[in-house]
Design a protein around this motif. Structure first.
Motif, PDB file in Angstrom:
ATOM      1  N   TYR A   1       0.833  -1.203   0.000  1.00  0.00           N
ATOM      2  CA  TYR A   1       0.000   0.000   0.000  1.00  0.00           C
ATOM      3  C   TYR A   1       0.865   1.249   0.000  1.00  0.00           C
ATOM      4  O   TYR A   1       2.076   1.190   0.207  1.00  0.00           O
ATOM      5  CB  TYR A   1      -0.961  -0.003   1.190  1.00  0.00           C
ATOM      6  N   ARG A   2       0.207   2.378  -0.243  1.00  0.00           N
ATOM      7  CA  ARG A   2       0.874   3.675  -0.200  1.00  0.00           C
ATOM      8  C   ARG A   2      -0.119   4.699   0.322  1.00  0.00           C
ATOM      9  O   ARG A   2      -1.341   4.531   0.202  1.00  0.00           O
ATOM     10  CB  ARG A   2       1.387   4.086  -1.579  1.00  0.00           C
TER      11      ARG A   2
ATOM     12  N   PHE B   1      -5.267   5.693   2.036  1.00  0.00           N
ATOM     13  CA  PHE B   1      -4.324   4.652   1.634  1.00  0.00           C
ATOM     14  C   PHE B   1      -4.875   3.874   0.449  1.00  0.00           C
ATOM     15  O   PHE B   1      -6.059   3.525   0.413  1.00  0.00           O
ATOM     16  CB  PHE B   1      -4.069   3.686   2.799  1.00  0.00           C
ATOM     17  N   ASP B   2      -4.018   3.617  -0.515  1.00  0.00           N
ATOM     18  CA  ASP B   2      -4.359   2.777  -1.660  1.00  0.00           C
ATOM     19  C   ASP B   2      -3.656   1.443  -1.508  1.00  0.00           C
ATOM     20  O   ASP B   2      -2.419   1.389  -1.405  1.00  0.00           O
ATOM     21  CB  ASP B   2      -3.939   3.448  -2.967  1.00  0.00           C
ATOM     22  N   TRP B   3      -4.439   0.364  -1.505  1.00  0.00           N
ATOM     23  CA  TRP B   3      -3.929  -0.988  -1.316  1.00  0.00           C
ATOM     24  C   TRP B   3      -3.985  -1.775  -2.621  1.00  0.00           C
ATOM     25  O   TRP B   3      -4.892  -1.592  -3.431  1.00  0.00           O
ATOM     26  CB  TRP B   3      -4.754  -1.728  -0.267  1.00  0.00           C
ATOM     27  N   THR B   4      -3.049  -2.687  -2.784  1.00  0.00           N
ATOM     28  CA  THR B   4      -3.038  -3.606  -3.919  1.00  0.00           C
ATOM     29  C   THR B   4      -2.883  -5.022  -3.391  1.00  0.00           C
ATOM     30  O   THR B   4      -1.956  -5.312  -2.629  1.00  0.00           O
ATOM     31  CB  THR B   4      -1.887  -3.287  -4.893  1.00  0.00           C
TER      32      THR B   4
ATOM     33  N   THR C   1      -9.397  -3.672 -10.798  1.00  0.00           N
ATOM     34  CA  THR C   1      -8.127  -4.361 -11.009  1.00  0.00           C
ATOM     35  C   THR C   1      -7.413  -3.773 -12.207  1.00  0.00           C
ATOM     36  O   THR C   1      -8.028  -3.155 -13.082  1.00  0.00           O
ATOM     37  CB  THR C   1      -8.344  -5.858 -11.257  1.00  0.00           C
ATOM     38  N   GLU C   2      -6.109  -3.962 -12.235  1.00  0.00           N
ATOM     39  CA  GLU C   2      -5.333  -3.525 -13.389  1.00  0.00           C
ATOM     40  C   GLU C   2      -5.533  -4.511 -14.541  1.00  0.00           C
ATOM     41  O   GLU C   2      -5.498  -5.734 -14.334  1.00  0.00           O
ATOM     42  CB  GLU C   2      -3.842  -3.458 -13.036  1.00  0.00           C
ATOM     43  N   PRO C   3      -5.770  -4.021 -15.730  1.00  0.00           N
ATOM     44  CA  PRO C   3      -5.943  -4.949 -16.857  1.00  0.00           C
ATOM     45  C   PRO C   3      -4.655  -5.699 -17.150  1.00  0.00           C
ATOM     46  O   PRO C   3      -3.567  -5.120 -17.170  1.00  0.00           O
ATOM     47  CB  PRO C   3      -6.330  -4.028 -18.017  1.00  0.00           C
ATOM     48  N   GLU C   4      -4.804  -7.009 -17.304  1.00  0.00           N
ATOM     49  CA  GLU C   4      -3.635  -7.816 -17.615  1.00  0.00           C
ATOM     50  C   GLU C   4      -3.309  -7.695 -19.101  1.00  0.00           C
ATOM     51  O   GLU C   4      -4.205  -7.560 -19.936  1.00  0.00           O
ATOM     52  CB  GLU C   4      -3.903  -9.283 -17.265  1.00  0.00           C
ATOM     53  N   PRO C   5      -2.040  -7.711 -19.451  1.00  0.00           N
ATOM     54  CA  PRO C   5      -1.682  -7.608 -20.872  1.00  0.00           C
ATOM     55  C   PRO C   5      -2.224  -8.787 -21.669  1.00  0.00           C
ATOM     56  O   PRO C   5      -2.219  -9.920 -21.194  1.00  0.00           O
ATOM     57  CB  PRO C   5      -0.149  -7.586 -20.833  1.00  0.00           C
TER      58      PRO C   5
ATOM     59  N   PRO D   1      -2.492  -9.332  -3.776  1.00  0.00           N
ATOM     60  CA  PRO D   1      -1.611 -10.183  -4.602  1.00  0.00           C
ATOM     61  C   PRO D   1      -2.184 -10.482  -5.981  1.00  0.00           C
ATOM     62  O   PRO D   1      -1.427 -10.807  -6.905  1.00  0.00           O
ATOM     63  CB  PRO D   1      -1.490 -11.463  -3.757  1.00  0.00           C
ATOM     64  N   HIS D   2      -3.508 -10.370  -6.140  1.00  0.00           N
ATOM     65  CA  HIS D   2      -4.139 -10.649  -7.432  1.00  0.00           C
ATOM     66  C   HIS D   2      -4.401  -9.378  -8.242  1.00  0.00           C
ATOM     67  O   HIS D   2      -5.116  -9.421  -9.241  1.00  0.00           O
ATOM     68  CB  HIS D   2      -5.440 -11.411  -7.222  1.00  0.00           C
ATOM     69  N   GLY D   3      -3.854  -8.258  -7.798  1.00  0.00           N
ATOM     70  CA  GLY D   3      -3.997  -7.022  -8.552  1.00  0.00           C
ATOM     71  C   GLY D   3      -5.240  -6.219  -8.264  1.00  0.00           C
ATOM     72  O   GLY D   3      -5.514  -5.235  -8.961  1.00  0.00           O
ATOM     73  N   HIS D   4      -6.017  -6.591  -7.245  1.00  0.00           N
ATOM     74  CA  HIS D   4      -7.196  -5.815  -6.872  1.00  0.00           C
ATOM     75  C   HIS D   4      -6.756  -4.575  -6.091  1.00  0.00           C
ATOM     76  O   HIS D   4      -5.848  -4.642  -5.252  1.00  0.00           O
ATOM     77  CB  HIS D   4      -8.152  -6.645  -6.026  1.00  0.00           C
ATOM     78  N   HIS D   5      -7.439  -3.450  -6.350  1.00  0.00           N
ATOM     79  CA  HIS D   5      -7.081  -2.182  -5.710  1.00  0.00           C
ATOM     80  C   HIS D   5      -8.209  -1.715  -4.800  1.00  0.00           C
ATOM     81  O   HIS D   5      -9.395  -1.823  -5.151  1.00  0.00           O
ATOM     82  CB  HIS D   5      -6.783  -1.109  -6.763  1.00  0.00           C
ATOM     83  N   TYR D   6      -7.821  -1.182  -3.631  1.00  0.00           N
ATOM     84  CA  TYR D   6      -8.781  -0.679  -2.655  1.00  0.00           C
ATOM     85  C   TYR D   6      -8.277   0.650  -2.115  1.00  0.00           C
ATOM     86  O   TYR D   6      -7.073   0.841  -1.947  1.00  0.00           O
ATOM     87  CB  TYR D   6      -8.950  -1.655  -1.491  1.00  0.00           C
ATOM     88  N   ARG D   7      -9.218   1.539  -1.840  1.00  0.00           N
ATOM     89  CA  ARG D   7      -8.886   2.803  -1.175  1.00  0.00           C
ATOM     90  C   ARG D   7      -9.510   2.787   0.212  1.00  0.00           C
ATOM     91  O   ARG D   7     -10.687   2.516   0.373  1.00  0.00           O
ATOM     92  CB  ARG D   7      -9.393   4.001  -1.968  1.00  0.00           C
ATOM     93  N   ARG D   8      -8.682   3.092   1.215  1.00  0.00           N
ATOM     94  CA  ARG D   8      -9.138   3.097   2.593  1.00  0.00           C
ATOM     95  C   ARG D   8      -8.960   4.495   3.176  1.00  0.00           C
ATOM     96  O   ARG D   8      -7.862   5.050   3.164  1.00  0.00           O
ATOM     97  CB  ARG D   8      -8.345   2.076   3.418  1.00  0.00           C
ATOM     98  N   ASP D   9     -10.066   5.087   3.690  1.00  0.00           N
ATOM     99  CA  ASP D   9     -10.014   6.385   4.348  1.00  0.00           C
ATOM    100  C   ASP D   9     -11.013   6.373   5.490  1.00  0.00           C
ATOM    101  O   ASP D   9     -11.525   5.318   5.883  1.00  0.00           O
ATOM    102  CB  ASP D   9     -10.276   7.529   3.355  1.00  0.00           C
ATOM    103  N   HIS D  10     -11.345   7.545   6.043  1.00  0.00           N
ATOM    104  CA  HIS D  10     -12.237   7.609   7.196  1.00  0.00           C
ATOM    105  C   HIS D  10     -13.668   7.189   6.859  1.00  0.00           C
ATOM    106  O   HIS D  10     -14.443   6.864   7.762  1.00  0.00           O
ATOM    107  CB  HIS D  10     -12.251   9.026   7.772  1.00  0.00           C
ATOM    108  N   THR D  11     -14.038   7.178   5.590  1.00  0.00           N
ATOM    109  CA  THR D  11     -15.393   6.769   5.213  1.00  0.00           C
ATOM    110  C   THR D  11     -15.504   5.264   5.032  1.00  0.00           C
ATOM    111  O   THR D  11     -16.606   4.744   4.883  1.00  0.00           O
ATOM    112  CB  THR D  11     -15.827   7.471   3.912  1.00  0.00           C
ATOM    113  N   GLY D  12     -14.385   4.546   5.015  1.00  0.00           N
ATOM    114  CA  GLY D  12     -14.420   3.102   4.836  1.00  0.00           C
ATOM    115  C   GLY D  12     -13.536   2.660   3.691  1.00  0.00           C
ATOM    116  O   GLY D  12     -12.548   3.309   3.352  1.00  0.00           O
TER     117      GLY D  12
END
Length: 224
Positions: free
Chosen positions: A180-181, A188-191, A210-214, A193-204
């Motif tokens: 995450y970063r 915070f933006d989380w990734t 997901t990132e498109p695979e080539p 192991p399977h490429g799924h992305h989540y954003r975590r803040d005070h609202t939840g």
């Protein structure tokens, strides 16, 4: 009523009454009322405040209680503080927008408190464990050999590189490919192991997809 039960004050009062009714006149521990000291219960209450004329501060009528993440009324706090057996500790206000840093790996109490107040809970997606029961994690790992080798520290001990993670998710982030970063204070933006992305803040937690695979390259067959 629940807080009173936790503090055991009523239990102490019953024992005190029974002692005197049985004729016991020995010394007792506690305050001047002769009651034994009640068990200490520490609560962390947060209220919005604003300054008005003549330097006075006005608090909002409702606030947030960290324990249980519950709504709290200002009148409740006033009644607790008005009790003669209540000890009130005043702590300095911590500005959550101020960047704080520390030399080395160790996190000072003031920085820890600022990160706890900012994050409120574990910042892993969908986790709701209170921040006071969490570890303080370096988002970008601290390099213990950087100073000795004369390199810049990639993971400084600073509030923009620290986050609250419960012990399970701290280990998950350390020993798996979850990463995450921090994109803004408390965001915070989380990734996965399977490429799924989540954003975590005070609202939840918000799923970002997901990132498109080539696309696989299919070799063209040559005509005979």
């Amino acid at each position: 009523a629940a807080l009173g039960d936790l503090a055991r004050t009523q239990t102490a009062l019953d024992l005190h009454t029974q002692r005197h009714s049985s004729g016991h006149t020995g010394p007792t521990r506690g305050g001047t009322d002769g009651l034994p000291a009640a068990r200490e219960v520490v609560l962390h209450a947060h209220f919005d405040a604003r300054s008005v004329d003549a330097g006075h501060t006005v608090f909002g009528p409702t606030g947030r209680l960290e324990e249980g993440q519950r709504l709290l009324l200002l009148d409740q706090v006033r009644s607790w503080c008005g009790d003669t057996r209540t000890t009130v500790t005043i702590k300095p206000v911590i500005d959550l927008t101020t960047q704080q840093t520390a030399h080395g790996y160790q996190i000072s109490d003031r920085i820890r408190e600022q990160v706890i107040l900012r994050d409120r809970t574990c910042v892993f997606p969908h986790c709701s464990r209170p921040a006071r029961g969490c570890d303080i994690d370096h988002v970008t790992a601290y390099d213990h050999h950087a100073d000795a080798e004369g390199r810049a520290q990639p993971g400084p001990t600073a509030t923009d590189n620290l986050a609250c993670l419960c012990r399970f998710h701290h280990r998950l982030k350390t020993h798996t490919t979850w990463h995450y970063r921090m994109t803004a204070p408390g965001v915070f933006d989380w990734t996965s192991p399977h490429g799924h992305h989540y954003r975590r803040d005070h609202t939840g937690t918000t799923a970002l997809g997901t990132e498109p695979e080539p696309s696989p390259r299919i070799p063209r067959q040559r005509r005979p």
